[in-house]
Design a protein around this motif. Sequence first.
Motif, short mmCIF file in Angstrom:
data_model
loop_
_atom_site.label_atom_id
_atom_site.label_comp_id
_atom_site.label_asym_id
_atom_site.label_seq_id
_atom_site.Cartn_x
_atom_site.Cartn_y
_atom_site.Cartn_z
N GLU A 172 -5.72 -0.49 -8.04
CA GLU A 172 -4.73 -0.65 -6.90
C GLU A 172 -5.18 -1.77 -6.10
O GLU A 172 -4.37 -2.31 -5.47
N ARG A 203 0.74 -1.16 0.05
CA ARG A 203 0.04 -0.16 -0.11
C ARG A 203 0.87 1.27 0.05
O ARG A 203 0.56 2.13 -0.73
N LEU A 256 1.99 -1.32 -10.69
CA LEU A 256 2.69 -1.40 -9.52
C LEU A 256 4.15 -1.82 -9.67
O LEU A 256 5.14 -1.11 -9.06
N LEU A 277 2.19 1.68 -3.46
CA LEU A 277 1.11 2.26 -4.21
C LEU A 277 0.82 3.73 -4.17
O LEU A 277 0.70 4.74 -5.07
N ASP A 278 0.98 4.09 -2.67
CA ASP A 278 0.69 5.55 -2.43
C ASP A 278 1.65 6.43 -2.89
O ASP A 278 1.46 7.87 -3.28
#
Length: 343
Positions: free
Chosen positions: A32, A15, A328, A18-19
């Motif tokens: 996502e 996560r 990703l 991804l952020d």
Amino acid sequence: MTIPPVNRSLEATVRHKLDQKTKPTGSLGRLEDLALQIALIQQTLTPSVSNPHMLVFAGDHGLAAEGVSAYPPKVTYQMVQNFIAGGAAINVFCKQNGLQLLVCDVGVNGTFAENTDTFVKFKIRPGTRNMRYEPAMTRDECEAALDAGRTLVNGVAYRDCNVVGFGEMGIGNTSSASLLMHRLTGLPLAQCVGRGAGLDATGVAHKLAVLQEVATRHADLTDPLDLLSAMGGFEIAALTGGMLQAAENGMVILIDGFITTAALLVAHAMKPAILDYCIFCHQSDEAGHRHMLTYLNAQPLLDLGLRLGEGSGSALAFPIVSSAVRMLSEMASFDQAGVSQRD
């Protein structure tokens, strides 16, 4: 067979990655979520798609003699010939989107040429028995079909495939799927029965009446494999075995429409953790599929009004899956691109 839940220890790290991509937080939505799921299946921050395959299993159904389909049973054989010749929708979509197609005869009433790179024979018998009067398969036959699915999945895994989709062909197989759905979800049979390949209202009423007889005949069965043997099909059993093997192998599983999801219901009843490995590619226009997806708490990627089968919805959704993986693994972070983050 052991299918553990996916290890979620990497979730916070994925996560965070991804952020840090060059985008507003969460702005790629379902992509996502997909990227996270596949990263956890593969246990890596850089997931990949390798040699993706579509496995299509075909078999005839004895119940088709009862007029539960708009098409005659001979269409199963004819459509498999069409697959072999490269002329079906699934051939087109797989070619377009980079999926290797492998078709398997597990129970078609007809004779085919020798095995090729795209077609194999694991024929158990030329169609199931008529479940209106007796179980569709013996337990040994059902196990053989499960093994066919496992064998094909292990074969493509050996060729470094890590994403596998499943499709089917079998006139009358929406009847089997409806019955399995009814027994495994507990939903009323009427909510599980639809038009299949194109029945009118009279045809659906007749189909429902026949299936009610079948459900009553086998009402004492509760074990998932007993239900599959009595009311399933060779292709549905092969799908079930293939999915279970794919999950045990740690592969990403592309779930298609009504028939494929019915096979997953059987697999889920046996090994609930299989859902961690499944991507639900579309919601079929077949009446019961929405209820199946609700039961499994699944969110499909597409809703295009499809009711074809063959794995067509999965082949169409595959580019979305591939995009999530590439995002990703390949998209730059703010630091890499020299882009300022929000204050």
